[in-house]
Each structure stands twice: as C-alpha cells, then as structure tokens.
Design an enzyme around this catalytic site. Structure first.
Site, short mmCIF file in Angstrom:
data_model
loop_
_atom_site.label_atom_id
_atom_site.label_comp_id
_atom_site.label_asym_id
_atom_site.label_seq_id
_atom_site.Cartn_x
_atom_site.Cartn_y
_atom_site.Cartn_z
N VAL A 82 33.23 70.61 40.32
CA VAL A 82 34.67 70.31 40.29
C VAL A 82 34.85 68.89 39.76
O VAL A 82 34.19 67.95 40.23
CB VAL A 82 35.29 70.45 41.69
CG1 VAL A 82 36.75 70.01 41.68
CG2 VAL A 82 35.16 71.88 42.19
N LYS A 83 35.74 68.76 38.77
CA LYS A 83 35.96 67.45 38.16
C LYS A 83 37.24 66.85 38.74
O LYS A 83 38.28 67.52 38.77
CB LYS A 83 36.12 67.66 36.65
CG LYS A 83 35.55 66.57 35.79
CD LYS A 83 35.60 67.04 34.34
CE LYS A 83 35.15 65.99 33.39
NZ LYS A 83 35.42 66.39 32.01
N VAL A 84 37.13 65.62 39.20
CA VAL A 84 38.30 64.93 39.75
C VAL A 84 38.42 63.57 39.08
O VAL A 84 37.41 62.97 38.70
CB VAL A 84 38.20 64.76 41.29
CG1 VAL A 84 38.15 66.10 41.99
CG2 VAL A 84 37.00 63.90 41.68
#
Ligand code: E4P
Length: 217
Positions: A82-84
């Site tokens: 997951v990219k944040v």
C-alpha cells in the site's frame, strides 16, 4: 539491487516480466490515469503477472479514509504494497498497516528527515523522488546517499526504493550508493541493455561466423 517497473501498463509489465529481471511494480494515480484502466482491476491483474511487491496508492488525505483504502487495497493480493504519501496522515496509516503485517511504500519523499520518519513508522519501502529533485536544481542522489547512511546507522529494515528515475545513470549511481530497489520507467529499463560497442562487436562476430559456413545446431 532489485528492479521494480514504474507503470500501470499491463502490456509493458508482461513484456518486461518475461525478461526475468522484474522484482516488482510501482504505480501511482497519474500512471493509472494514463493507462485508462479501472484502478482495482489493473492492480489485481498486475499482481497476477509479477510475484514481487506491487505498489497501489491511496488517494484519501485523512487518516481514517486512507486506512480504509489501504485495507481494501491490501486485500487484493498478498503482494500488494500500500502506497501512502509522506504526510502526517500517511505515516499514521503506514504505522497502522505495518502493525497489521501489510507492506507499505511511503511515497513523495524529498528529504532525509522525511525518510527517517517513514522508517520509524515501519515503512517497508521509502520512495525518494530523485528526478523531481534534479528538476528543481537539487541533486537527487545526495538524498539517496543521506538516506542510505541514516538507515545503516540505525539498522532500519526499510528499503530505499529510488523513484522518479529518468536515466540509466540514476540507476548506476543508486546502485553504487547501495540503494536496495530502483523503480524504472519501462524505457529506462530497456536502455540499460544498450551499448553501441555491444552492437558493433556482435555484428563483427556474426559476420566472421557466417564466413566459417558452420552452424551450432
Ligand atoms: C514512484 O513510485 C513514482 O511512481 C514515480 O517514480 C514518479 O516518477 P515521476 O517523477 O517521473 O513521475
């Protein structure tokens, strides 16, 4: 050094994955928009083509919604990262997801201080954008050197994922500095293969071989 490819174009991903040189994929909202595909569908398809981490980016800016998005994205496949974004809400989301055993890629990193925060928040990957720093007259590779040193000093497990790569020399410099991962636009990965002396040497070898009249098979 691991090579990820920075695209949401499934045809490019299939083609380059067949070289055996692709260890993962990174996408971002701009790359998804460029692909013209449904985000969740294309990410699921990519996860079926590449075994390594596939980064899928949240688009919410507040913690609660970003965490919901991250949890949903993480369920697409086991190899989702997951990219944040590197914001307070992004790092809070990073900590919550990594505590749950989800891989997290913290993106839009432009300073060593930001990278230090991401590592403390349990990021699996930190993505410093070298090309965008070069664009504003700062040497992106200085940032990679600083992050590699800081992470080594404290034995952080977070991997330095060099992003916003524009040229083969970015890849070579990042490798010399010991960065763990480089995410390459497909064109840059293809450029890594090329050298005019390879082409010239091969042409000469084949010409001489042809003159022998022999065949191997
Ligand atoms: C990384 O994950 C980003 O998708 C990417 O490297 C951004 O590159 P750009 O600066 O060329 O858009």
């Amino acid at each position: 050094m691991k090579f990820f490819i920075d695209t949401a174009d499934i045809n490019e991903i299939r083609d380059l994955a067949s070289t055996g040189l692709v260890d993962g994929v990174t996408t971002n909202p701009s790359l998804v928009a460029k692909s013209g595909r449904n985000f969740l569908e294309v990410v699921e398809e990519i996860c079926g083509v590449v075994d390594g981490p596939v980064s899928a980016e949240c688009v919410a800016t507040d913690f609660e919604t970003m965490l919901k998005e991250g949890r949903k994205l993480s369920k697409i496949a086991d190899n989702i990262a997951v990219k944040v974004p590197l914001t307070p809400a992004g790092l809070k989301t990073c900590k919550a997801l990594s505590d749950d055993g989800v891989m997290v890629n913290v993106t839009l990193c432009f300073s060593a201080a930001q990278a230090l925060l991401a590592a403390k928040a349990g990021a699996t990957f930190i993505s410093p954008f070298v090309g965008r720093l070069d664009d504003i007259g700062q040497d992106g590779m200085d940032l990679i050197a600083d992050i590699v040193t800081i992470y080594q000093n404290y034995d952080f497990a977070t991997e330095v994922l060099v992003a916003s790569i524009r040229t083969p020399m970015h890849v070579v410099h990042a490798a010399k500095l010991g960065a763990g991962v480089a995410t390459l636009p497909p064109g840059v990965l293809r450029q890594l293969f090329g050298h005019p002396l390879t082409d010239k040497g091969l042409a000469a070898f084949l010409k001489d071989w042809e003159a022998t009249g022999q065949s191997i098979l």
